[in-house]
Structure formats: structure tokens, C-alpha cells
Design an enzyme around this catalytic site. Structure first.
Site, PDB file in Angstrom:
ATOM      1  N   HIS A 135      51.495 -35.416 -52.030  1.00 40.32           N
ATOM      2  CA  HIS A 135      52.745 -35.771 -51.347  1.00 40.32           C
ATOM      3  C   HIS A 135      53.600 -36.661 -52.259  1.00 40.32           C
ATOM      4  O   HIS A 135      53.071 -37.527 -52.966  1.00 40.32           O
ATOM      5  CB  HIS A 135      52.468 -36.564 -50.064  1.00 40.32           C
ATOM      6  N   CYS A 174      47.826 -39.740 -44.404  1.00 41.74           N
ATOM      7  CA  CYS A 174      47.948 -39.620 -45.865  1.00 41.74           C
ATOM      8  C   CYS A 174      49.259 -40.189 -46.406  1.00 41.74           C
ATOM      9  O   CYS A 174      49.276 -40.928 -47.396  1.00 41.74           O
ATOM     10  CB  CYS A 174      47.810 -38.160 -46.282  1.00 41.74           C
TER      11      CYS A 174
HETATM   12  C1  2RA Z   1      50.440 -33.737 -43.129  1.00 38.40           C
HETATM   13  N1  2RA Z   1      50.108 -36.096 -42.765  1.00 38.40           N
HETATM   14  O1  2RA Z   1      50.750 -33.833 -44.324  1.00 38.40           O
HETATM   15  C2  2RA Z   1      49.692 -34.800 -42.415  1.00 38.40           C
HETATM   16  C3  2RA Z   1      48.217 -34.614 -42.567  1.00 38.40           C
HETATM   17  N2  2RA Z   1      47.491 -35.724 -42.069  1.00 38.40           N
HETATM   18  O2  2RA Z   1      50.685 -32.778 -42.427  1.00 38.40           O
END
Ligand code: 2RA
Length: 334
Positions: A242, A130
Site C-alpha cells: 500500500h 494494514c
Molecule cells: C484492504 N485494509 O486493503 C484492507 C485489508 N485489511 O482492503
């Protein structure tokens, strides 16, 4: 044409979002086969007004399917994704199992979507991590127009990246915020009122696995084997979406107008860049949205080729489920 679609990990956060996005986009479904663990047997998944019973993985379970989306961890994907391909389906794999395999394409449709077409044969197609997906979407127009020399990124990653358990852990700690005895289960420390500079396990060079994923996958997706990329990943107590602060050094000096135009014109990016009015992307607003949001675009005072920017995206949507569906749309409907 209507498709027969399997979803492995159908009851997890990414699996459920996958179903929601299929419904939102009116994805043409002839049959849905949701797969989950034995605990979920008896449950039904609703999609487009129909109920589809949850099944468990077993020999022959993919027969007749056109597409299987995997979001159930590396071990399940390693064992079962090749079986889906043998059964004649495209396996879009959200795990890390095949991402760096030289024979497997690692695809973000806006960035390297040419790797999958309607003429592609059934195969495993890897869906990137991600935090990598949103980074490469923001980098692609800059790579195309100006060339990239070096990328540094520091991430601020939401708890949903660790799945339902991560989400529930933050909610539980928030509702008991006066307690001194929080149980950290999903994360290595209490996440409430904290920032944890570890996502995954550490290697001997001091990088954690999330950082290594960003560095390797970014080079592979952009097709720049020697691109200098360094990542520092941090888990923060945001529920979803994120955020990343990015330092990118271009091959040439460009004006701010050129930077803004390149980013703003790119499919999949929305610019929110009026910092003096406190307008920039925020995880709380971006959660539930599809694009990658970019703001705080400004030049480094010491190095005129270096730019800083803030990149935010929904890690469960563009970072996982939506990217997988866009790959499928590219294969079946472009
Ligand atoms: C996280 N990137 O945010 C990882 C999930 N795929 O933990």
C-alpha cells in the site's frame, strides 16, 4: 524456549505469509497447528522441514498452545479468540473484531510496544489494519520529537489487501485486458486500468469503513484521543504494498534536516528520498520487504508546520503477518 503456535486462516494470503516469516526468522516452533475451513482438510503446511496437517476449529482445538494468530475475519475472531485465551494462549487477532474495544490493546511494536511485555498475561492483542500500521510507524517519530496537530492521508491500496480473491481478480482482468465485460466480484467495479474510491462500506457521513479504521485506530495507537485525522482510501491496480500520501501538521516549526533525521533514525523506517533522481518508495520494490519506506518529504509552502510525505509498505507483511510475529517476539523473547 520453543512455542506451540496455532494459525487460524492458515491457507489465506496472510496465513501463508505468516508461515513464510516464521521460517525466515527461524522462529522457535515446537508445534504448528494450522486451522482452515473444511475445504482444506487433507492439506499439509510445511514449516522448518516438517509437515503439519490442516485442522478445523472445534472445542478444545487450542489446548496446549502458547500463541494463536487469527486472520480469518471478524466473526471467527469474535467467537474463537476468547476461547484461545481461555485455553491459556495469547490470541493475536488480525481482524477488526477487538481493535476498538477499550479493554483490548492495539499494538504496533515500534510505536506502542510497551503495552505488551514478557510479563503480560494471555489475552487478545489486536493487530491494526494494514493501512493504519504503516501510517503510525511513519508518524511516531514525528509525534515523539515534535508533536502532532493534524494528519490527513490519501491511500493507494493494493489488491492483495482484499486477499487472494482480489489478487486473482486483477491478474485475470490483466490477462483479458481487451475484454469489455470484466466480472467485478471482490471489488465494486473493474479494478484494471482504474482507481476505486471505496474500500469497505459507507457510513452516513460519507466515509468508507477503511477510512474510519485509519482515523480511529491511529488515535488509539498514538494515544492521542483528540488528534485530527482524516483519511481518503482508494483501491488501485497494484498487486501488493500500500502507498499513502500524508499531510502532517506538527506542533512546531522544524527544519528539513530535523524531519529527515527523526524519520531516518526510527526503527522500522527506511528513507528513500532523492526525488530529483526519481528515488522514492515504489509498491513494486517494497513488496516482499519488511520496513516502512518513506520519501518525498517536503514542507507545505503555505503552512511551515505542515509536511508532506509518501509512505509505502508491504500490507501483507508489516501490515499484517509480520506485525503479528513482532508482537509475539515481544511477549516471548524480549
Ligand atoms: C484492504 N485494509 O486493503 C484492507 C485489508 N485489511 O482492503
Amino acid at each position: 524456549r520453543k512455542l506451540k503456535v496455532g494459525v487460524v486462516g492458515a491457507t489465506g494470503m496472510v496465513g501463508q505469509t505468516f508461515m513464510n516469516i516464521l521460517a525466515e526468522r527461524d522462529f522457535p516452533i515446537a508445534e504448528l497447528r494450522p486451522f482452515a475451513s473444511e475445504n482444506s482438510l487433507g492439506k499439509k503446511i510445511e514449516l522448518q522441514g516438517q509437515q503439519w496437517p490442516v485442522q478445523i476449529l472445534k472445542d478444545g482445538c487450542f489446548d496446549g498452545l502458547d500463541l494463536v494468530f487469527f486472520s480469518s475475519g471478524d466473526d471467527i475472531s469474535k467467537e474463537w479468540a476468547p476461547k484461545a485465551v481461555q485455553a491459556g494462549a495469547f490470541a493475536v487477532d488480525n481482524s477488526a473484531a477487538f481493535r476498538m474495544d477499550p479493554e483490548t490493546v492495539l499494538v504496533v511494536p515500534e510505536v506502542n510496544g510497551h503495552l505488551v511485555t514478557k510479563d503480560s498475561r494471555p489475552q487478545v492483542i489486536a493487530n491494526p489494519n494494514c493501512s493504519t500500521i504503516q501510517l503510525v510507524v511513519a508518524l511516531k517519530p514525528l509525534a515523539e520529537k515534535f508533536g502532532l496537530e493534524e494528519v490527513r492521508v490519501s491511500t493507494y491500496q493494493a489488491v492483495s489487501g482484499a486477499g487472494q480473491g482480489g489478487h486473482d481478480e486483477l491478474i485475470e482482468q490483466t490477462s483479458n485486458h481487451t475484454s469489455q465485460n470484466h466480472q467485478a466480484k471482490t471489488f465494486p467495479h473493474t479494478i484494471l486500468f482504474n482507481c476505486i474510491p471505496q474500500i469497505g462500506s459507507f457510513n452516513d457521513e460519507g466515509y468508507c469503513s477503511e477510512e474510519v479504521k485509519i482515523m480511529k485506530e491511529t488515535r488509539k495507537i498514538l494515544g492521542q484521543k483528540d488528534l485530527k485525522v482524516s483519511a481518503f482510501t482508494v483501491r488501485i491496480p497494484a498487486l501488493n504494498a500500500h502507498s499513502e500520501s500524508v499531510w502532517v501538521t506538527l506542533n512546531k516549526e522544524v527544519s528539513r534536516e530535523e524531519m529527515i533525521k527523526a524519520l531516518g533514525d526510527f526503527e522500522g523506517i527506511v528513507l528513500q528520498d532523492e526525488p530529483k533522481k526519481s528515488v522514492y518508495p515504489l509498491a513494486r520494490d517494497v513488496s516482499g520487504k519488511d520496513p516502512v519506506y518513506v520519501g518525498r518529504v517536503h514542507r507545505d509552502p503555505e503552512n511551515p508546520k505542515m509536511w508532506l510525505m509518501w509512505v509505502v509498505s508491504d500490507n501483507i507483511r508489516k501490515g499484517a503477518a509480520l506485525n503479528g510475529i513482532q508482537i509475539a517476539e515481544k511477549i516471548f523473547f524480549s
